[in-house]
Write a protein that holds these residues in place. Structure first.
Motif, PDB file in Angstrom:
ATOM      1  N   VAL A 181       0.844  -1.204   0.000  1.00 19.93           N
ATOM      2  CA  VAL A 181       0.000   0.000   0.000  1.00 19.93           C
ATOM      3  C   VAL A 181       0.874   1.246   0.000  1.00 19.93           C
ATOM      4  N   GLN A 182       0.289   2.359  -0.437  1.00 17.76           N
ATOM      5  CA  GLN A 182       1.014   3.627  -0.541  1.00 17.76           C
ATOM      6  C   GLN A 182       0.754   4.556   0.647  1.00 17.76           C
ATOM      7  N   HIS A 183      -0.351   4.383   1.328  1.00 16.79           N
ATOM      8  CA  HIS A 183      -0.816   5.380   2.296  1.00 16.79           C
ATOM      9  C   HIS A 183      -0.670   4.886   3.729  1.00 16.79           C
ATOM     10  N   ASN A 184      -0.144   5.743   4.585  1.00 16.68           N
ATOM     11  CA  ASN A 184       0.009   5.381   5.989  1.00 16.68           C
ATOM     12  C   ASN A 184      -1.330   5.182   6.690  1.00 16.68           C
ATOM     13  N   LEU A 185      -2.410   5.729   6.127  1.00 16.43           N
ATOM     14  CA  LEU A 185      -3.724   5.584   6.735  1.00 16.43           C
ATOM     15  C   LEU A 185      -4.399   4.270   6.368  1.00 16.43           C
ATOM     16  N   HIS A 210      -4.840  -4.795   8.913  1.00 18.31           N
ATOM     17  CA  HIS A 210      -5.167  -6.109   9.487  1.00 18.31           C
ATOM     18  C   HIS A 210      -6.543  -6.582   9.036  1.00 18.31           C
ATOM     19  N   PRO A 211      -6.639  -7.799   8.544  1.00 18.85           N
ATOM     20  CA  PRO A 211      -5.547  -8.734   8.217  1.00 18.85           C
ATOM     21  C   PRO A 211      -4.868  -8.403   6.891  1.00 18.85           C
ATOM     22  N   PHE A 212      -5.518  -7.568   6.071  1.00 16.68           N
ATOM     23  CA  PHE A 212      -4.900  -7.029   4.847  1.00 16.68           C
ATOM     24  C   PHE A 212      -5.687  -5.770   4.472  1.00 16.68           C
ATOM     25  N   PRO A 213      -5.059  -4.851   3.726  1.00 16.11           N
ATOM     26  CA  PRO A 213      -5.751  -3.613   3.356  1.00 16.11           C
ATOM     27  C   PRO A 213      -6.905  -3.875   2.389  1.00 16.11           C
ATOM     28  N   VAL A 258     -19.898  -2.356   1.128  1.00 14.94           N
ATOM     29  CA  VAL A 258     -20.118  -0.923   1.377  1.00 14.94           C
ATOM     30  C   VAL A 258     -19.874  -0.614   2.847  1.00 14.94           C
ATOM     31  N   TYR A 259     -19.214   0.532   3.099  1.00 15.83           N
ATOM     32  CA  TYR A 259     -18.814   0.907   4.454  1.00 15.83           C
ATOM     33  C   TYR A 259     -19.235   2.341   4.786  1.00 15.83           C
ATOM     34  N   PHE A 260     -19.488   2.575   6.068  1.00 12.52           N
ATOM     35  CA  PHE A 260     -19.584   3.945   6.562  1.00 12.52           C
ATOM     36  C   PHE A 260     -18.169   4.518   6.592  1.00 12.52           C
ATOM     37  N   ASP A 261     -17.993   5.699   6.033  1.00  9.72           N
ATOM     38  CA  ASP A 261     -16.670   6.314   5.957  1.00  9.72           C
ATOM     39  C   ASP A 261     -16.464   7.266   7.126  1.00  9.72           C
ATOM     40  N   PHE A 262     -15.737   6.791   8.139  1.00  7.97           N
ATOM     41  CA  PHE A 262     -15.342   7.646   9.249  1.00  7.97           C
ATOM     42  C   PHE A 262     -13.841   7.956   9.197  1.00  7.97           C
ATOM     43  N   LEU A 263     -13.188   7.532   8.123  1.00  3.47           N
ATOM     44  CA  LEU A 263     -11.795   7.914   7.878  1.00  3.47           C
ATOM     45  C   LEU A 263     -11.743   9.269   7.201  1.00  3.47           C
ATOM     46  N   GLN A 264     -12.652   9.492   6.245  1.00  3.68           N
ATOM     47  CA  GLN A 264     -12.756  10.787   5.569  1.00  3.68           C
ATOM     48  C   GLN A 264     -11.415  11.221   4.955  1.00  3.68           C
ATOM     49  N   ALA A 265     -10.691  10.232   4.390  1.00  8.44           N
ATOM     50  CA  ALA A 265      -9.390  10.501   3.762  1.00  8.44           C
ATOM     51  C   ALA A 265      -8.419  11.167   4.730  1.00  8.44           C
ATOM     52  N   LEU A 299     -10.113   5.629  11.436  1.00  4.58           N
ATOM     53  CA  LEU A 299      -8.686   5.914  11.346  1.00  4.58           C
ATOM     54  C   LEU A 299      -7.993   5.129  12.458  1.00  4.58           C
ATOM     55  N   ALA A 300      -7.367   4.049  12.075  1.00  5.57           N
ATOM     56  CA  ALA A 300      -6.580   3.209  12.990  1.00  5.57           C
ATOM     57  C   ALA A 300      -7.391   2.678  14.162  1.00  5.57           C
ATOM     58  N   GLY A 301      -8.703   2.597  14.022  1.00  7.75           N
ATOM     59  CA  GLY A 301      -9.528   2.027  15.068  1.00  7.75           C
ATOM     60  C   GLY A 301      -9.701   2.896  16.287  1.00  7.75           C
ATOM     61  N   SER A 302      -9.244   4.155  16.216  1.00  5.69           N
ATOM     62  CA  SER A 302      -9.337   5.001  17.409  1.00  5.69           C
ATOM     63  C   SER A 302      -9.803   6.428  17.132  1.00  5.69           C
ATOM     64  N   ARG A 303      -9.855   6.815  15.865  1.00  2.22           N
ATOM     65  CA  ARG A 303     -10.279   8.178  15.532  1.00  2.22           C
ATOM     66  C   ARG A 303     -11.318   8.109  14.421  1.00  2.22           C
ATOM     67  N   LEU A 304     -12.291   9.007  14.499  1.00  2.00           N
ATOM     68  CA  LEU A 304     -13.363   9.023  13.510  1.00  2.00           C
ATOM     69  C   LEU A 304     -13.668  10.472  13.136  1.00  2.00           C
TER      70      LEU A 304
END
Length: 486
Positions: A61-65, A69-72, A90-97, A452-457
């Motif tokens: 992968v190219q992005h640190n975000l 686990h277990p794969f991107p 389909v997913y709820f997007d709480f990463l928001q890039a 975002l990493a399971g801890s930020r939304l």
């Protein structure tokens, strides 16, 4: 409309308690179930693509975000509040890039303006475009501490520019940054990232000598900041104090307005410029920036994320004219002011300026920051109820649409160099907790929640109350499977 701005003392006390408690995380049985019955069976296209990518891309992968686990996952569509992967999930997007899509992903009103540009011209010319002015004027007219603005290619570049300008303007060399904060990946600012007190330990590939003029201070600790300012005064002085206005790592270690006012006073007292890194906060927690929201008189402001509306070229530096003069560009002669060494052929491209202008304009017109913050309130209020219902030690809070769900408190540890024998234990504990955080993030993903990493939304204006409530139902399904680890 109420937006949550938490009691930082109470939140930090809860986080202090969290890292002393046993880890509560996904049960091993539940993790295996998600791995086997969701990822292996329903995400086979992503797994196959990532395996191919590993041959050509380091790690695949190219992005640190990217969540690993277990794969991107391989995402093929982004629209509004949703992401769709290559397998059609389909997913709820709480990463928001990572934060820039305040309006939601790929808003049609911005996309249409970008298409118009591409039909008429090109994405880049290397010469001036009218939207460079329009974007700069919009930002400067909205953010009280910004007289002028210069577009750059990324937040990392903008942070680099900020410290060069500060050194030219003050004739001083030292930079003080808040411990744990991330100000991009340039050599000097890689100091003290992720965990306060970590100094050079996270800056792999950077020689220690690069940190001669950089130091960190503890989040929320005015006494520590003044101690460092006083000490550096004996060795040439501090050019700038650089902070994220809601705390390091997007408020993972929250700070408050009283502290910010204290930093402002200390900067004036010691002749240092105050730099706000608003890569995340500008046009997200407020369309006046955090400086406008909190009434802080900053000298320079770093912009990113939303500044190009989710398109490439998301970076810029704004501030007072007396300092921004060091950023004048173009082929010039006769000016006696030394210019900061700044470049970037692909900075301020027409496509980034058009996208940024129409994104920010719509954010302002629709009160998107306030509305997204309301959705953040609903999300964190619901998560707090669930945490209490299932008797979990998790800590939940938000500042507008920047939301935190801390299950293990990985980034609330401190590296204490006065007691060096404790450092290996701290680093080991953060590593263990980070792995559990990844497992929780994988569970959220399998329930259709990208974080975002399971801890930020991050919430956006594309959400509504029903969508937030459905997301809470999915979080509950994960919380039901959490156990106390030995």
């Amino acid at each position: 409309m109420r937006i949550n701005y938490p009691s930082t003392r109470a939140i930090n006390k809860q986080l202090d308690e969290l890292i002393k408690k046993p880890i509560y995380s996904l049960s091993p049985e539940a993790l295996r179930d998600y791995e086997e019955n969701y990822f292996e069976k329903k995400c086979s296209g992503s797994k196959a693509m990532i395996e191919k990518a590993k041959d050509r891309i380091p790690g695949g992968v190219q992005h640190n975000l990217a969540f690993n686990h277990p794969f991107p996952l391989v995402i093929t569509k982004a629209s509004g509040h949703e992401l769709t992967d290559i397998d059609g999930n389909v997913y709820f997007d709480f990463l928001q890039a990572g934060g820039p899509t305040v309006l939601g992903s790929n808003p049609p009103e911005v996309r249409e303006e970008v298409i118009k540009l591409l039909n008429d011209g090109g994405p880049s010319t290397g010469l001036f475009h009218e939207y460079e002015y329009k974007l700069a004027d919009l930002i400067a007219s909205r953010v009280p501490t910004v007289d002028q603005f210069r577009m750059l290619g990324s937040g990392t570049e903008a942070c680099m520019a900020a410290i060069r300008v500060a050194r030219l303007a003050t004739k001083k060399k030292h930079i003080l940054k808040m411990g744990g904060a991330y100000h991009g990946w340039s050599d000097q600012l890689a100091y003290g990232i992720r965990v306060p007190g970590s100094k050079f330990t996270q800056a792999h590939g950077v020689p220690w000598t690069m940190f001669r003029y950089v130091d960190e201070f503890m989040p929320g600790d005015l006494a520590d900041l003044e101690r460092k300012l006083r000490m550096k005064k004996l060795h040439g002085g501090v050019a700038a104090v650089m902070i994220e206005p809601i705390g390091p790592e997007s408020g993972t270690w929250p700070i408050d307005q009283v502290f910010l006012k204290g930093v402002e006073r200390l900067c004036k007292r010691y002749g240092a410029l105050l730099i706000f890194d608003e890569v995340v906060t500008a046009f997200r927690i407020s369309d006046r920036g955090a400086s406008g929201l909190y009434g802080i008189d900053t000298d320079l402001t770093v912009f990113g994320k939303v500044i190009a509306g989710g398109y490439p070229g998301a970076g810029g530096l704004g501030g007072k004219k007396e300092y921004m003069k060091y950023l004048a560009a173009g082929i010039q002669s006769g000016d006696k002011v030394h210019k900061a060494l700044i470049g970037g052929t692909m900075a301020a491209t027409p496509i980034s300026c058009v996208a940024g202008y129409h994104t920010i304009k719509r954010i302002i017109e629709t009160d998107a920051c306030e509305y997204a913050g309301k959705m953040g309130n609903r999300l964190t209020d619901g998560l707090k109820t669930l945490v209490k219902q299932y008797n979990l030690p998790f800590v939940v809070w938000n500042e507008g649409s920047v939301c935190h769900l801390e299950t293990v408190g990985t980034m609330h540890f401190v590296v204490d160099w006065k007691h060096p024998w404790t450092i290996p234990g701290v680093l080991k504990e953060t590593s263990v907790r980070k792995k559990e955080m990844e497992y929780m993030g994988a569970a959220y993903t399998a329930e259709g929640l990208i974080t975002l990493a399971g801890s930020r939304l991050y919430t956006s204006a594309a959400y509504n109350e029903d969508l937030i409530d459905e997301a809470l139902n999915r979080f509950e399904r994960v919380f039901k499977k959490v156990v106390k680890k030995a």
